[in-house]
Design an enzyme around this catalytic site. Structure first.
Site, PDB file in Angstrom:
ATOM      1  N   TYR A   1      30.389  24.379  38.781  1.00  0.00           N
ATOM      2  CA  TYR A   1      29.945  25.113  39.813  1.00  0.00           C
ATOM      3  C   TYR A   1      28.401  24.504  40.041  1.00  0.00           C
ATOM      4  O   TYR A   1      28.121  24.183  41.170  1.00  0.00           O
ATOM      5  CB  TYR A   1      29.762  26.599  39.616  1.00  0.00           C
ATOM      6  CG  TYR A   1      31.043  27.298  39.562  1.00  0.00           C
ATOM      7  CD1 TYR A   1      31.818  27.569  40.941  1.00  0.00           C
ATOM      8  CD2 TYR A   1      31.843  27.436  38.476  1.00  0.00           C
ATOM      9  CE1 TYR A   1      32.798  28.286  41.057  1.00  0.00           C
ATOM     10  CE2 TYR A   1      33.291  28.114  38.804  1.00  0.00           C
ATOM     11  CZ  TYR A   1      33.561  28.383  39.844  1.00  0.00           C
ATOM     12  OH  TYR A   1      34.884  29.045  39.751  1.00  0.00           O
TER      13      TYR A   1
ATOM     14  N   ARG B   1      31.635  49.107  46.717  1.00  0.00           N
ATOM     15  CA  ARG B   1      31.543  47.585  47.294  1.00  0.00           C
ATOM     16  C   ARG B   1      31.176  47.906  48.845  1.00  0.00           C
ATOM     17  O   ARG B   1      30.212  47.121  49.029  1.00  0.00           O
ATOM     18  CB  ARG B   1      32.632  46.714  46.923  1.00  0.00           C
ATOM     19  CG  ARG B   1      32.754  45.376  47.599  1.00  0.00           C
ATOM     20  CD  ARG B   1      31.856  44.574  46.850  1.00  0.00           C
ATOM     21  NE  ARG B   1      31.698  43.342  47.589  1.00  0.00           N
ATOM     22  CZ  ARG B   1      32.619  42.053  47.393  1.00  0.00           C
ATOM     23  NH1 ARG B   1      33.316  42.285  46.381  1.00  0.00           N
ATOM     24  NH2 ARG B   1      32.252  40.920  48.015  1.00  0.00           N
TER      25      ARG B   1
ATOM     26  N   ARG C   1      39.146  41.187  34.562  1.00  0.00           N
ATOM     27  CA  ARG C   1      38.925  41.600  35.766  1.00  0.00           C
ATOM     28  C   ARG C   1      39.415  43.135  36.115  1.00  0.00           C
ATOM     29  O   ARG C   1      39.743  43.522  37.049  1.00  0.00           O
ATOM     30  CB  ARG C   1      39.403  40.626  36.980  1.00  0.00           C
ATOM     31  CG  ARG C   1      38.784  39.667  37.044  1.00  0.00           C
ATOM     32  CD  ARG C   1      39.250  38.649  38.090  1.00  0.00           C
ATOM     33  NE  ARG C   1      38.946  37.265  38.006  1.00  0.00           N
ATOM     34  CZ  ARG C   1      39.501  36.274  38.429  1.00  0.00           C
ATOM     35  NH1 ARG C   1      40.585  36.170  39.330  1.00  0.00           N
ATOM     36  NH2 ARG C   1      38.831  34.957  38.489  1.00  0.00           N
TER      37      ARG C   1
ATOM     38  N   ARG D   1      38.707  44.779  42.809  1.00  0.00           N
ATOM     39  CA  ARG D   1      39.449  44.936  44.074  1.00  0.00           C
ATOM     40  C   ARG D   1      40.625  45.718  43.928  1.00  0.00           C
ATOM     41  O   ARG D   1      41.079  46.480  44.948  1.00  0.00           O
ATOM     42  CB  ARG D   1      39.714  43.809  44.704  1.00  0.00           C
ATOM     43  CG  ARG D   1      37.989  43.008  45.134  1.00  0.00           C
ATOM     44  CD  ARG D   1      38.268  41.726  45.855  1.00  0.00           C
ATOM     45  NE  ARG D   1      38.822  40.904  44.878  1.00  0.00           N
ATOM     46  CZ  ARG D   1      39.224  39.613  45.495  1.00  0.00           C
ATOM     47  NH1 ARG D   1      39.251  39.200  46.378  1.00  0.00           N
ATOM     48  NH2 ARG D   1      39.893  38.572  44.300  1.00  0.00           N
TER      49      ARG D   1
END
Length: 343
Positions: A152, A41, A28, A32
């Site tokens: 999921y 974003r 990752r 963010r």
């Protein structure tokens, strides 16, 4: 598509060569914690819109390479593009995470109509990144492993202890096996497409493998992963495959031996000294700094990095986190981590 024959330290380690200092990238690493990511974003809107915008997704993939000079770039995408391509609708709700509809706990797999064209933006992202990366940087593609993706698809969202999928697998192993097989087939095609478009290696993320009992782990993690590795290796024999079965613990040696992955990722709960003793000799490993040690910085970070470096005195090693970098990670701490690993 290939990017020439320039030396890539990360790729060399994944193929079994030891390098000192070890190459480093972070799961990752495009995300963010970077102000440039947050700005893009905000401009593009939702997460899925960013993934489907190939120019923007390529930019996100390249951002941490420009800032930190990591040895590897990881494709910016999501593991749930596979169920989206298999026919489920995918949305991301702010503060609540991804949603897939209809959930397979209520709908049969046969009711879905595959839309493979939904993966085309990802392949275009790969082509754009491959054309722009520094030649010494290894380009990593990825997919979710069948068990994690199935959790999921069955529940329609992330779920506590993956209970819906585990119940489904016990209640109807044939039906659940059909879901696993469909994901595995799509994953081979998807990763093959990424390799054709320009990635140098791929990683299989099994983020929820630790929720399974041993026999179920063998059936729903090891067996389908082994099939993917075998089929992908027949298509692309020179492309390394990293397996990351998070939470596997004592089942790691069986996973490594039976899946025959090229390298194995260790999460932060694994004792690296133990892993070096029990894993097949010369198998490359990746990891496994606790993401919270990176948050803490200072002496905690220094001691944790040193312990991992010392744990693998002869084994090929890729330095990484034990899971993804957290949104509140400090850029200064990432810079310090790189100094520690590379010094």
């Amino acid at each position: 598509m290939t990017r020439g024959t320039v030396d890539r330290p990360l790729l060399a380690v994944l193929r079994g060569e030891r390098r000192d200092p070890p190459p480093v990238w972070l799961m990752r690493q495009a995300g963010r914690y970077l102000p440039e990511y947050r700005a893009l974003r905000a401009e593009k809107g939702g997460f899925l819109e960013l993934v489907h915008d190939s120019a923007a997704a390529a930019e996100v993939t390249l951002q941490p390479i420009r800032r930190f000079g990591f040895d590897g770039a990881i494709l910016f995408s999501d593991i749930l593009v596979i169920p989206h391509a298999l026919g489920q609708e995918l949305t991301f709700e702010a503060g609540e995470g991804p949603r897939l509809a209809p959930p397979l706990v209520d709908t049969s797999l046969a009711a879905l109509k595959a839309v493979p064209g939904r993966l085309e933006p990802v392949y275009e992202t790969v082509r754009r990144v491959a054309a722009a990366l520094p030649p010494q940087t290894t380009f990593l593609g990825f997919a979710g492993s069948p068990w994690t993706v199935a959790t999921y698809m069955v529940a329609g969202q992330g779920s506590k202890e993956q209970a819906e999928a585990r119940r489904y697998a016990y209640r109807d192993p044939a039906g659940f096996g059909a879901i696993i097989d469909a994901i595995a087939d799509a994953t081979v095609d998807y990763l093959s497409g990424q390799i054709d478009a320009g990635v140098d290696a791929v990683q299989l993320f099994d983020s929820w493998s630790g929720s399974l009992a041993p026999r179920e782990f063998e059936r729903w993690v090891i067996a389908p992963t082994a099939r993917i590795v075998e089929r992908l290796r027949a298509l692309h024999p020179d492309t390394p495959i990293i397996g990351f079965p998070k939470g596997a613990g004592a089942k790691l040696p069986a996973y490594a031996a039976e899946t025959r992955v090229s390298a194995i990722g260790l999460d932060e709960t694994v004792d690296p000294d133990w892993a070096d003793r029990v894993l097949p000799q010369h198998l490359p490993v990746q990891g496994n700094l606790d993401p919270l040690a990176l948050i803490a910085g200072g002496r905690a970070l220094e001691e944790a990095v040193a312990a991992i470096r010392w744990a693998f005195p002869a084994r090929p090693h890729v330095f990484n986190l034990g899971h993804g970098i957290l949104p509140d990670a400090s850029i200064a701490h990432v810079e310090r981590l790189l100094d520690l690993v590379r010094s």
